[in-house]
Design a protein around this motif. Structure first.
Motif, PDB file in Angstrom:
ATOM      1  N   PHE A 211     -12.537 -15.383  -7.854  1.00  0.00           N
ATOM      2  CA  PHE A 211     -11.889 -16.597  -8.366  1.00  0.00           C
ATOM      3  C   PHE A 211     -10.480 -16.677  -7.783  1.00  0.00           C
ATOM      4  O   PHE A 211      -9.939 -15.712  -7.222  1.00  0.00           O
ATOM      5  CB  PHE A 211     -11.872 -16.599  -9.901  1.00  0.00           C
ATOM      6  N   LYS A 212      -9.876 -17.847  -7.929  1.00  0.00           N
ATOM      7  CA  LYS A 212      -8.590 -18.100  -7.297  1.00  0.00           C
ATOM      8  C   LYS A 212      -7.453 -17.635  -8.204  1.00  0.00           C
ATOM      9  O   LYS A 212      -7.364 -18.027  -9.364  1.00  0.00           O
ATOM     10  CB  LYS A 212      -8.451 -19.603  -7.010  1.00  0.00           C
ATOM     11  N   VAL A 213      -6.581 -16.782  -7.659  1.00  0.00           N
ATOM     12  CA  VAL A 213      -5.431 -16.295  -8.416  1.00  0.00           C
ATOM     13  C   VAL A 213      -4.214 -16.282  -7.500  1.00  0.00           C
ATOM     14  O   VAL A 213      -4.302 -15.892  -6.331  1.00  0.00           O
ATOM     15  CB  VAL A 213      -5.685 -14.891  -9.010  1.00  0.00           C
ATOM     16  N   THR A 214      -3.093 -16.729  -8.039  1.00  0.00           N
ATOM     17  CA  THR A 214      -1.821 -16.689  -7.331  1.00  0.00           C
ATOM     18  C   THR A 214      -0.924 -15.672  -8.018  1.00  0.00           C
ATOM     19  O   THR A 214      -0.810 -15.652  -9.247  1.00  0.00           O
ATOM     20  CB  THR A 214      -1.147 -18.071  -7.331  1.00  0.00           C
ATOM     21  N   SER A 215      -0.268 -14.835  -7.229  1.00  0.00           N
ATOM     22  CA  SER A 215       0.621 -13.788  -7.728  1.00  0.00           C
ATOM     23  C   SER A 215       2.004 -13.976  -7.113  1.00  0.00           C
ATOM     24  O   SER A 215       2.134 -14.063  -5.889  1.00  0.00           O
ATOM     25  CB  SER A 215       0.062 -12.411  -7.354  1.00  0.00           C
ATOM     26  N   LEU A 216       3.027 -14.049  -7.970  1.00  0.00           N
ATOM     27  CA  LEU A 216       4.397 -14.211  -7.499  1.00  0.00           C
ATOM     28  C   LEU A 216       5.330 -13.346  -8.347  1.00  0.00           C
ATOM     29  O   LEU A 216       5.085 -13.140  -9.533  1.00  0.00           O
ATOM     30  CB  LEU A 216       4.848 -15.669  -7.593  1.00  0.00           C
ATOM     31  N   PRO A 217       6.430 -12.854  -7.747  1.00  0.00           N
ATOM     32  CA  PRO A 217       7.370 -12.029  -8.512  1.00  0.00           C
ATOM     33  C   PRO A 217       8.175 -12.850  -9.513  1.00  0.00           C
ATOM     34  O   PRO A 217       8.517 -14.012  -9.270  1.00  0.00           O
ATOM     35  CB  PRO A 217       8.280 -11.427  -7.433  1.00  0.00           C
ATOM     36  N   LEU A 218       8.476 -12.224 -10.640  1.00  0.00           N
ATOM     37  CA  LEU A 218       9.322 -12.804 -11.678  1.00  0.00           C
ATOM     38  C   LEU A 218      10.665 -12.071 -11.693  1.00  0.00           C
ATOM     39  O   LEU A 218      10.940 -11.242 -10.825  1.00  0.00           O
ATOM     40  CB  LEU A 218       8.611 -12.721 -13.033  1.00  0.00           C
ATOM     41  N   VAL A 219      11.497 -12.374 -12.674  1.00  0.00           N
ATOM     42  CA  VAL A 219      12.839 -11.793 -12.757  1.00  0.00           C
ATOM     43  C   VAL A 219      12.871 -10.795 -13.904  1.00  0.00           C
ATOM     44  O   VAL A 219      12.807 -11.173 -15.079  1.00  0.00           O
ATOM     45  CB  VAL A 219      13.898 -12.896 -12.987  1.00  0.00           C
ATOM     46  N   HIS A 220      12.962  -9.499 -13.573  1.00  0.00           N
ATOM     47  CA  HIS A 220      12.959  -8.443 -14.576  1.00  0.00           C
ATOM     48  C   HIS A 220      13.639  -7.223 -13.957  1.00  0.00           C
ATOM     49  O   HIS A 220      13.763  -7.150 -12.726  1.00  0.00           O
ATOM     50  CB  HIS A 220      11.511  -8.138 -14.993  1.00  0.00           C
ATOM     51  N   PRO A 221      14.093  -6.250 -14.752  1.00  0.00           N
ATOM     52  CA  PRO A 221      14.771  -5.091 -14.162  1.00  0.00           C
ATOM     53  C   PRO A 221      13.891  -4.236 -13.264  1.00  0.00           C
ATOM     54  O   PRO A 221      14.396  -3.458 -12.458  1.00  0.00           O
ATOM     55  CB  PRO A 221      15.233  -4.298 -15.390  1.00  0.00           C
ATOM     56  N   VAL A 222      12.565  -4.328 -13.425  1.00  0.00           N
ATOM     57  CA  VAL A 222      11.638  -3.647 -12.518  1.00  0.00           C
ATOM     58  C   VAL A 222      10.740  -4.706 -11.894  1.00  0.00           C
ATOM     59  O   VAL A 222      10.619  -5.818 -12.414  1.00  0.00           O
ATOM     60  CB  VAL A 222      10.787  -2.598 -13.272  1.00  0.00           C
ATOM     61  N   PRO A 223      10.104  -4.410 -10.763  1.00  0.00           N
ATOM     62  CA  PRO A 223       9.212  -5.396 -10.156  1.00  0.00           C
ATOM     63  C   PRO A 223       8.130  -5.838 -11.135  1.00  0.00           C
ATOM     64  O   PRO A 223       7.445  -5.017 -11.742  1.00  0.00           O
ATOM     65  CB  PRO A 223       8.613  -4.641  -8.955  1.00  0.00           C
TER      66      PRO A 223
ATOM     67  N   ASN B 299       9.778 -19.198  -9.566  1.00  0.00           N
ATOM     68  CA  ASN B 299       8.395 -18.757  -9.442  1.00  0.00           C
ATOM     69  C   ASN B 299       7.603 -18.979 -10.728  1.00  0.00           C
ATOM     70  O   ASN B 299       6.411 -19.291 -10.686  1.00  0.00           O
ATOM     71  CB  ASN B 299       8.330 -17.286  -9.039  1.00  0.00           C
ATOM     72  N   ALA B 300       8.256 -18.810 -11.878  1.00  0.00           N
ATOM     73  CA  ALA B 300       7.557 -19.081 -13.137  1.00  0.00           C
ATOM     74  C   ALA B 300       7.159 -20.546 -13.205  1.00  0.00           C
ATOM     75  O   ALA B 300       6.048 -20.882 -13.651  1.00  0.00           O
ATOM     76  CB  ALA B 300       8.442 -18.702 -14.318  1.00  0.00           C
ATOM     77  N   ILE B 301       8.026 -21.427 -12.773  1.00  0.00           N
ATOM     78  CA  ILE B 301       7.727 -22.857 -12.776  1.00  0.00           C
ATOM     79  C   ILE B 301       6.606 -23.168 -11.778  1.00  0.00           C
ATOM     80  O   ILE B 301       5.680 -23.941 -12.071  1.00  0.00           O
ATOM     81  CB  ILE B 301       8.995 -23.670 -12.459  1.00  0.00           C
TER      82      ILE B 301
END
Length: 247
Positions: free
Chosen positions: A124-136, A160-162
């Motif tokens: 299935f289709k999934v998109t993965s993007l980094p968010l803003v947090h003290p660790v990846p 990226n969240a948007i």
């Protein structure tokens, strides 16, 4: 499609719930979001006869401590664990003897898939993007069964969240902070921030989870958010453990 909130606390278990995990039930797959202690309840809601996918946003323990319970399951069509690059190495360090049963000794097949930035078919289709947090930390966007579900936990407001939430049928975000609270050195969302992301993205519905256990000490404190913000955010879901919603 259904979403079941298995664990809705951030940081630690308390009388308000287990640490963070959620389940997306689709026609052909069961998709688990994070592996806090709530994951131990997944067998209440799945047959274990479909392929199971587990997406790990990051390796803070409130998102991974439930991996210790994987040995209880009997996923007859196997488990695929998905995460950011480096996930295989992190899993090898965490899920091993003498701490717990290693993944190669649980009673079902386990595959680890690392997802670089971008969109993937797995199948299935999934998109993965980094968010803003003290660790990846990664957020995910799932496009399956003609629906879009986005999952953005442990983050501050970011582009990226948007992007991940754009036009989603359901956006699931964390709500680690109370209204008006800020945590610039350790990014988390308050309800206003989560609503801001949902509105910027034109998400159809917003669900809040990952409530800071030290911040929201009672379920009534969470439930008040629905009364406070539902007019601003129609259809707002304020999750509790073992709540199931239709998407």
């Amino acid at each position: 499609m259904q979403v079941t909130f298995l664990g809705t606390n951030g940081w630690y278990d308390s009388p308000t719930g287990n640490t963070v995990s959620a389940l997306i039930t689709t026609r052909d797959y069961d998709i688990i979001l994070d592996a806090g202690n709530g994951i131990s309840k997944a067998d209440r809601y799945i047959s274990q006869d479909k392929p199971v996918f587990l997406f790990i946003s990051h390796f803070h323990l409130d998102h991974t401590e439930g991996l210790h319970t994987l040995v209880k399951f009997r996923f007859r069509k196997g488990l695929t664990i998905c995460g950011q690059p480096g996930t295989a190495e992190d899993l090898a360090g965490l899920v091993r003897e003498p701490y717990t049963v290693p993944l190669d000794k649980v009673p079902f097949a386990v595959t680890v898939t690392e997802l670089p930035d971008g969109t993937h078919e797995i199948p299935f289709k999934v998109t993965s993007l980094p968010l803003v947090h003290p660790v990846p930390c990664r957020g995910f966007r799932f496009e399956i069964d003609e629906k879009v579900v986005s999952y953005c936990t442990d983050t501050g407001i970011c582009d990226n969240a948007i992007t991940l939430a754009r036009g989603a049928d359901l956006l699931i975000t964390e709500c680690g902070l109370k209204p008006g609270q800020k945590s610039p050195d350790w990014p988390h969302l308050n309800p206003e921030d989560a609503i801001h992301i949902a509105k910027r993205a034109n998400a159809k519905r917003l669900a809040l989870m990952h409530f800071g256990a030290e911040v929201y000490k009672t379920l009534d404190e969470r439930r008040h958010l629905k009364r406070q913000f539902e007019r601003e955010c129609p259809g707002l879901v304020v999750s509790e453990d073992d709540m199931t919603i239709e998407v």
